[in-house]
Design a protein around this motif. Structure first.
Motif, PDB file in Angstrom:
ATOM      1  N   CYS A 119       0.746  -1.299  -0.039  1.00  0.00           N
ATOM      2  CA  CYS A 119       0.125   0.072  -0.181  1.00  0.00           C
ATOM      3  C   CYS A 119       0.991   1.173   0.062  1.00  0.00           C
ATOM      4  O   CYS A 119       0.253   2.341  -0.325  1.00  0.00           O
ATOM      5  CB  CYS A 119      -0.878  -0.150   1.312  1.00  0.00           C
ATOM      6  N   ALA A 120       2.249   0.935   0.303  1.00  0.00           N
ATOM      7  CA  ALA A 120       3.040   2.315   0.269  1.00  0.00           C
ATOM      8  C   ALA A 120       3.849   2.405  -0.884  1.00  0.00           C
ATOM      9  O   ALA A 120       4.780   3.457  -0.902  1.00  0.00           O
ATOM     10  CB  ALA A 120       3.955   2.173   1.662  1.00  0.00           C
ATOM     11  N   LYS A 121       3.495   1.877  -2.026  1.00  0.00           N
ATOM     12  CA  LYS A 121       4.258   1.904  -3.182  1.00  0.00           C
ATOM     13  C   LYS A 121       4.327   3.444  -3.663  1.00  0.00           C
ATOM     14  O   LYS A 121       5.238   3.770  -4.574  1.00  0.00           O
ATOM     15  CB  LYS A 121       3.706   0.936  -4.281  1.00  0.00           C
ATOM     16  N   GLY A 122       3.315   4.080  -3.357  1.00  0.00           N
ATOM     17  CA  GLY A 122       3.213   5.596  -3.772  1.00  0.00           C
ATOM     18  C   GLY A 122       4.324   6.104  -3.461  1.00  0.00           C
ATOM     19  O   GLY A 122       4.827   7.397  -3.956  1.00  0.00           O
ATOM     20  N   LEU A 579       1.679  17.251  -6.966  1.00  0.00           N
ATOM     21  CA  LEU A 579       2.135  16.350  -7.706  1.00  0.00           C
ATOM     22  C   LEU A 579       3.106  15.168  -7.269  1.00  0.00           C
ATOM     23  O   LEU A 579       2.936  13.858  -7.437  1.00  0.00           O
ATOM     24  CB  LEU A 579       2.800  17.019  -9.147  1.00  0.00           C
ATOM     25  N   VAL A 580       3.946  15.818  -6.479  1.00  0.00           N
ATOM     26  CA  VAL A 580       4.878  15.022  -5.661  1.00  0.00           C
ATOM     27  C   VAL A 580       4.275  14.023  -4.585  1.00  0.00           C
ATOM     28  O   VAL A 580       4.481  12.812  -4.529  1.00  0.00           O
ATOM     29  CB  VAL A 580       5.803  15.719  -4.920  1.00  0.00           C
ATOM     30  N   LEU A 581       3.214  14.550  -3.954  1.00  0.00           N
ATOM     31  CA  LEU A 581       2.632  13.946  -2.675  1.00  0.00           C
ATOM     32  C   LEU A 581       1.323  13.035  -3.372  1.00  0.00           C
ATOM     33  O   LEU A 581       1.119  12.118  -2.484  1.00  0.00           O
ATOM     34  CB  LEU A 581       2.305  14.780  -1.619  1.00  0.00           C
ATOM     35  N   ILE A 582       0.780  13.252  -4.424  1.00  0.00           N
ATOM     36  CA  ILE A 582      -0.492  12.557  -4.447  1.00  0.00           C
ATOM     37  C   ILE A 582      -0.457  11.088  -4.946  1.00  0.00           C
ATOM     38  O   ILE A 582      -1.515  10.269  -4.432  1.00  0.00           O
ATOM     39  CB  ILE A 582      -1.257  13.283  -5.828  1.00  0.00           C
ATOM     40  N   PRO A 583       0.734  10.798  -5.339  1.00  0.00           N
ATOM     41  CA  PRO A 583       0.782   9.100  -5.422  1.00  0.00           C
ATOM     42  C   PRO A 583       0.897   8.176  -4.108  1.00  0.00           C
ATOM     43  O   PRO A 583       0.218   7.270  -4.143  1.00  0.00           O
ATOM     44  CB  PRO A 583       2.572   8.880  -5.974  1.00  0.00           C
ATOM     45  N   ILE A 584       0.950   9.085  -3.043  1.00  0.00           N
ATOM     46  CA  ILE A 584       0.940   8.321  -1.804  1.00  0.00           C
ATOM     47  C   ILE A 584      -0.387   7.738  -1.347  1.00  0.00           C
ATOM     48  O   ILE A 584      -0.708   6.785  -1.229  1.00  0.00           O
ATOM     49  CB  ILE A 584       1.860   9.158  -0.614  1.00  0.00           C
ATOM     50  N   PRO A 585      -1.353   8.784  -1.237  1.00  0.00           N
ATOM     51  CA  PRO A 585      -2.635   8.367  -0.959  1.00  0.00           C
ATOM     52  C   PRO A 585      -3.534   7.715  -2.070  1.00  0.00           C
ATOM     53  O   PRO A 585      -4.253   6.839  -1.881  1.00  0.00           O
ATOM     54  CB  PRO A 585      -3.287   9.794  -0.669  1.00  0.00           C
ATOM     55  N   VAL A 586      -3.172   8.105  -3.308  1.00  0.00           N
ATOM     56  CA  VAL A 586      -3.567   7.319  -4.501  1.00  0.00           C
ATOM     57  C   VAL A 586      -3.370   5.861  -4.449  1.00  0.00           C
ATOM     58  O   VAL A 586      -4.292   5.059  -4.583  1.00  0.00           O
ATOM     59  CB  VAL A 586      -3.311   7.970  -5.753  1.00  0.00           C
ATOM     60  N   MET A 587      -2.071   5.727  -4.342  1.00  0.00           N
ATOM     61  CA  MET A 587      -1.728   4.232  -4.188  1.00  0.00           C
ATOM     62  C   MET A 587      -2.295   3.417  -3.136  1.00  0.00           C
ATOM     63  O   MET A 587      -2.864   2.343  -3.282  1.00  0.00           O
ATOM     64  CB  MET A 587      -0.383   3.920  -4.388  1.00  0.00           C
ATOM     65  N   PHE A 588      -2.581   3.984  -2.120  1.00  0.00           N
ATOM     66  CA  PHE A 588      -3.025   3.345  -0.971  1.00  0.00           C
ATOM     67  C   PHE A 588      -4.477   2.978  -0.902  1.00  0.00           C
ATOM     68  O   PHE A 588      -5.061   1.893  -0.599  1.00  0.00           O
ATOM     69  CB  PHE A 588      -2.782   4.283   0.455  1.00  0.00           C
ATOM     70  N   LEU A 589      -5.435   3.985  -1.566  1.00  0.00           N
ATOM     71  CA  LEU A 589      -6.918   3.913  -1.685  1.00  0.00           C
ATOM     72  C   LEU A 589      -6.987   2.850  -2.708  1.00  0.00           C
ATOM     73  O   LEU A 589      -7.840   1.936  -2.689  1.00  0.00           O
ATOM     74  CB  LEU A 589      -7.092   5.159  -2.187  1.00  0.00           C
ATOM     75  N   TYR A 590      -5.994   2.932  -4.014  1.00  0.00           N
ATOM     76  CA  TYR A 590      -6.148   2.055  -4.994  1.00  0.00           C
ATOM     77  C   TYR A 590      -5.879   0.460  -4.505  1.00  0.00           C
ATOM     78  O   TYR A 590      -6.768  -0.491  -4.874  1.00  0.00           O
ATOM     79  CB  TYR A 590      -5.227   2.108  -6.198  1.00  0.00           C
ATOM     80  N   ARG A 602      -8.702  -6.217   4.503  1.00  0.00           N
ATOM     81  CA  ARG A 602      -8.099  -5.395   3.289  1.00  0.00           C
ATOM     82  C   ARG A 602      -6.832  -4.769   4.036  1.00  0.00           C
ATOM     83  O   ARG A 602      -5.813  -4.784   3.105  1.00  0.00           O
ATOM     84  CB  ARG A 602      -8.942  -4.659   2.776  1.00  0.00           C
ATOM     85  N   LEU A 603      -6.981  -4.264   4.994  1.00  0.00           N
ATOM     86  CA  LEU A 603      -5.865  -3.451   5.564  1.00  0.00           C
ATOM     87  C   LEU A 603      -4.684  -4.386   5.801  1.00  0.00           C
ATOM     88  O   LEU A 603      -3.764  -4.169   5.587  1.00  0.00           O
ATOM     89  CB  LEU A 603      -6.176  -2.647   6.820  1.00  0.00           C
ATOM     90  N   ARG A 604      -4.895  -5.881   6.466  1.00  0.00           N
ATOM     91  CA  ARG A 604      -3.896  -6.692   6.714  1.00  0.00           C
ATOM     92  C   ARG A 604      -3.368  -6.955   5.260  1.00  0.00           C
ATOM     93  O   ARG A 604      -2.174  -7.350   5.414  1.00  0.00           O
ATOM     94  CB  ARG A 604      -4.815  -7.700   7.301  1.00  0.00           C
ATOM     95  N   MET A 605      -4.178  -7.369   4.163  1.00  0.00           N
ATOM     96  CA  MET A 605      -3.836  -7.702   2.931  1.00  0.00           C
ATOM     97  C   MET A 605      -2.622  -6.724   2.573  1.00  0.00           C
ATOM     98  O   MET A 605      -1.593  -7.177   1.974  1.00  0.00           O
ATOM     99  CB  MET A 605      -4.748  -8.236   2.084  1.00  0.00           C
ATOM    100  N   ILE A 606      -3.112  -5.532   2.374  1.00  0.00           N
ATOM    101  CA  ILE A 606      -2.281  -4.406   1.643  1.00  0.00           C
ATOM    102  C   ILE A 606      -0.979  -4.147   2.498  1.00  0.00           C
ATOM    103  O   ILE A 606      -0.083  -3.235   1.890  1.00  0.00           O
ATOM    104  CB  ILE A 606      -3.138  -3.167   1.394  1.00  0.00           C
ATOM    105  N   THR A 607      -1.069  -4.552   3.506  1.00  0.00           N
ATOM    106  CA  THR A 607       0.470  -3.963   4.391  1.00  0.00           C
ATOM    107  C   THR A 607       1.197  -5.298   4.664  1.00  0.00           C
ATOM    108  O   THR A 607       2.146  -5.264   5.225  1.00  0.00           O
ATOM    109  CB  THR A 607      -0.043  -3.496   5.835  1.00  0.00           C
ATOM    110  N   THR A 608       0.649  -6.365   4.017  1.00  0.00           N
ATOM    111  CA  THR A 608       1.558  -7.714   4.217  1.00  0.00           C
ATOM    112  C   THR A 608       2.405  -7.926   2.991  1.00  0.00           C
ATOM    113  O   THR A 608       2.042  -7.500   1.924  1.00  0.00           O
ATOM    114  CB  THR A 608       0.742  -9.055   4.486  1.00  0.00           C
ATOM    115  N   PRO A 609       3.810  -8.119   3.288  1.00  0.00           N
ATOM    116  CA  PRO A 609       4.722  -8.529   2.033  1.00  0.00           C
ATOM    117  C   PRO A 609       4.081  -9.206   0.982  1.00  0.00           C
ATOM    118  O   PRO A 609       3.465 -10.353   1.342  1.00  0.00           O
ATOM    119  CB  PRO A 609       5.812  -8.996   2.774  1.00  0.00           C
TER     120      PRO A 609
END
Length: 653
Positions: A119-122, A579-590, A602-609
């Motif tokens: 979820c932190a790829k942004g 432009l710099v910061l928007i990828p962080i919340p967008v990727m998390f929500l996606y 869902r939270l558990r899944m997207i924060t697990t390697p």
């Protein structure tokens, strides 16, 4: 030639464990009907020296020569240095180490490492955008150094002689004490020139001496602002003007040099750093020795190192030290992960992080002594205080120092060496900035690796035309806008998110174990690194970001003292920040919306390697079966009871 890796149906198979020397009997189950496509693998450093020099070159840049000395002067001398050292010990070094650990362990760059926390790829994309923005205006400053480099080859240095049109605005060929306003006392006023009253014209007419309407301005300052920059009074569209052709040619040459050096990625830039990362130290040492021999050098040294202890109680000093630390070390810019992803799996990153960050500090201190020994001698010669010689920002490198060098015969030689040194300092940092963006793109779309040269040239051409806006009469304001909104303000938020995502979500224990799996031991002292990673890095960087948010209006750039940037320019600035910061919340929500299950699941899944996360030691290339025909369990690194490394079995922890 780069190695090639096979993919099935164009997509990588789920990672598993390959045969090792300890288990040569493992059979590989490969479907004969599978379509095979060749994809170029990521490069690796040829040797340790190239990696170390590249990292040092990235961290040691133009900011060490002018930004650090000036900030030290402005924020209490040695008090600023103390704040800088404290922040580097508790934030800078630990974060440098953290970024090297996760990138070397995974063999991935700023975007690929987030398989540890999908979820932190942004955050990785934010780093790539920051590096892209900085690389656009950073090379503009390198173009200035080329402009002065070629100007240094003239028989008469152009920043040492006043032109006729500058005489009326008080041009002087050496910095002199500021003139006092005329007193009306003929005896006092006739000793030398004095300034006319700005409001009482009747008083001026009654004077028995001819007063001057302007204070004296050094020719080096007029040359930089009126000849090099041709600085406009504001940055409205009507003020911007056309690019200066001389600077456009210097900018083109700078891009050609950068592009030629990194066209093959680290395979080519790794060879260049043998010169570009070491040559500046030769020149700095020569200039330090020369400056130390000047009469008055000790005054400059005192000015630089005598502390104002009260400054340590001011938050703005710590904020300035933090900004310099992030910009200088390159933490949260993506360059460290980019370089770390190309290192060998067993590389001793613990020593690397300590050595590189220490070299950055040492270089900044040396640069401070170089600058202020020279300014001390200059102040003594022309009869002014060191404070009147020192300039901020560009002024240190392109106003005060050119004038100081003109006092060192032969002046052309010293100027050529100094500006060539500045260019080479910027070269390594520009390598890292552009290569970070290219690496992120190539890691996400591996097929593009075979077009590395074309990508490099394409980006260089596009960024050259974008940077033309920075060499117009209003271009200096554009550079300031990009620096503050696109990098300085944003990087603290990105750094906070990075620390939280790695140390609070992925976990300090896991990072420690990953480091142990690579090196055979945990970072020492363990609890110091753990404290810095878990507490200091996220909390202190977060606090500094909040501080900058609170004092945003006071810290925001200005056209001149008390004159803020126009509203439309501030709007563009906030657009850059978004432009710099928007990828962080967008990727998390996606990731959250596309995951399955209830909110907690869902939270558990997207924060697990995810299944692609694991050590880059050759143990996860293909899914295998063991000798009994049973599929091996796809667990990774030290979590796998069967993994075998360094001759020892690492059991589940």
């Amino acid at each position: 030639m780069p190695k090639k890796n096979k993919k099935e149906n164009g997509d990588p198979k789920p990672p598993a464990y390959a045969a090792s020397e300890s288990n040569p009997s493992v059979d590989i189950d490969v479907d004969a009907n599978v379509k095979v496509e060749e994809v170029i693998e990521r490069d690796q450093w040829t040797n340790k020296a190239e990696f170390m020099l590249s990292c040092i070159g990235m961290s040691v840049g133009l900011g060490n020569v002018w930004r650090f000395p000036y900030l030290a002067y402005k924020n209490g001398g040695a008090a600023f240095v103390i704040a800088y050292i404290v922040l580097q010990v508790f934030i800078g070094k630990p974060m440098y180490m953290m970024e090297l650990v996760v990138s070397q362990y995974s063999g991935q760059g700023p975007t690929g490492i987030w398989a540890m926390n999908p979820c932190a790829k942004g955050i990785g994309w934010s780093m790539a955008i920051i590096s892209l923005i900085v690389s656009i205006y950073y090379i503009v400053i390198m173009a200035y150094t080329l402009y002065y480099f070629f100007g240094s080859m003239q028989s008469v240095l152009p920043w040492t002689k006043c032109t006729d049109e500058w005489l009326d605005i008080g041009c002087v060929e050496k910095t002199t004490p500021k003139l006092e306003t005329c007193t009306g006392n003929a005896t006092l006023d006739m000793i030398g020139k004095c300034l006319c009253s700005k409001t009482n014209y009747t008083f001026n007419e009654g004077l028995s001496v001819n007063c001057t309407n302007n204070s004296n301005t050094a020719v080096s300052e007029l040359y930089f602002y009126k000849t090099v920059l041709q600085l406009a009074p504001n940055m409205y569209p009507d003020d911007m003007g056309a690019p200066k052709w001389q600077l456009a040619l210097c900018l083109l040459l700078a891009w050609i040099i950068v592009c030629a050096c990194i066209i093959k990625g680290i395979k080519s830039s790794g060879k260049v750093v043998y010169f570009s990362a070491t040559f500046p130290y030769v020149i700095l040492i020569i200039l330090l020795i020369r400056g130390s021999l000047l009469d008055g050098a000790i005054d400059g040294v005192k000015f630089f190192i005598v502390p104002e202890w009260s400054q340590l109680l001011k938050l703005e000093v710590w904020a300035a030290a933090a900004g310099q630390m992030f910009f200088s070390l390159g933490v949260s810019f993506g360059g460290i992960q980019m370089f770390g992803g190309y290192t060998k799996f067993k590389n001793n990153i613990y020593t690397d992080a300590v050595v590189i960050s220490t070299m950055d500090l040492i270089t900044s201190i040396i640069s401070g002594f170089v600058i202020f020994t020279t300014f001390g001698g200059m102040a003594k010669q022309i009869g002014v205080s060191v404070q009147d010689v020192a300039k901020g920002g560009y002024g240190l490198a392109f106003v005060a120092y050119p004038e100081a060098l003109s006092n060192l015969p032969p002046m052309q030689l010293w100027s050529i060496l100094f500006f060539f040194m500045l260019f080479t300092l910027g070269l390594d940092s520009e390598f890292a900035l552009l290569e970070t963006t290219l690496t992120c793109i190539q890691d996400e779309w591996p097929k593009l690796r075979k077009y590395k040269s074309q990508l490099c040239i394409g980006f260089a051409i596009a960024m050259y035309f974008i940077a033309l806006s920075c060499i117009t009469p209003g271009g200096d304001y554009v550079v300031t806008l990009m620096d503050f909104y696109g990098a300085d303000f944003s990087v603290l938020f990105v750094s906070t998110c990075e620390s939280i995502s790695i140390m609070w979500v992925y976990g300090v224990d896991r990072v420690m174990q990953d480091c142990k799996y690579m090196l055979g031991y945990e970072p020492r002292p363990k609890y110091f690194w753990g404290f810095c990673w878990f507490v200091c890095s996220p909390l202190l960087t977060g606090a500094l970001f909040i501080y900058k948010m609170i004092r945003f209006k006071e810290l925001a750039p200005e056209i001149s003292k008390g004159v803020p940037f126009p509203d439309f320019a501030q709007g563009i600035g906030f657009g850059l920040t978004a432009l710099v910061l928007i990828p962080i919340p967008v990727m998390f929500l996606y990731k959250l919306l596309t995951a399955k299950g209830n909110l907690f699941q869902r939270l558990r899944m997207i924060t697990t390697p995810d299944k692609t996360w694991g050590p880059n030691d050759g143990s996860m290339k293909r899914r295998l079966t063991n000798t009994n025909g049973v599929d091996m369990v796809a667990v990774y690194g030290i979590d796998n009871p069967a993994v075998f490394a360094n001759g020892e079995d690492y059991t589940r922890m």
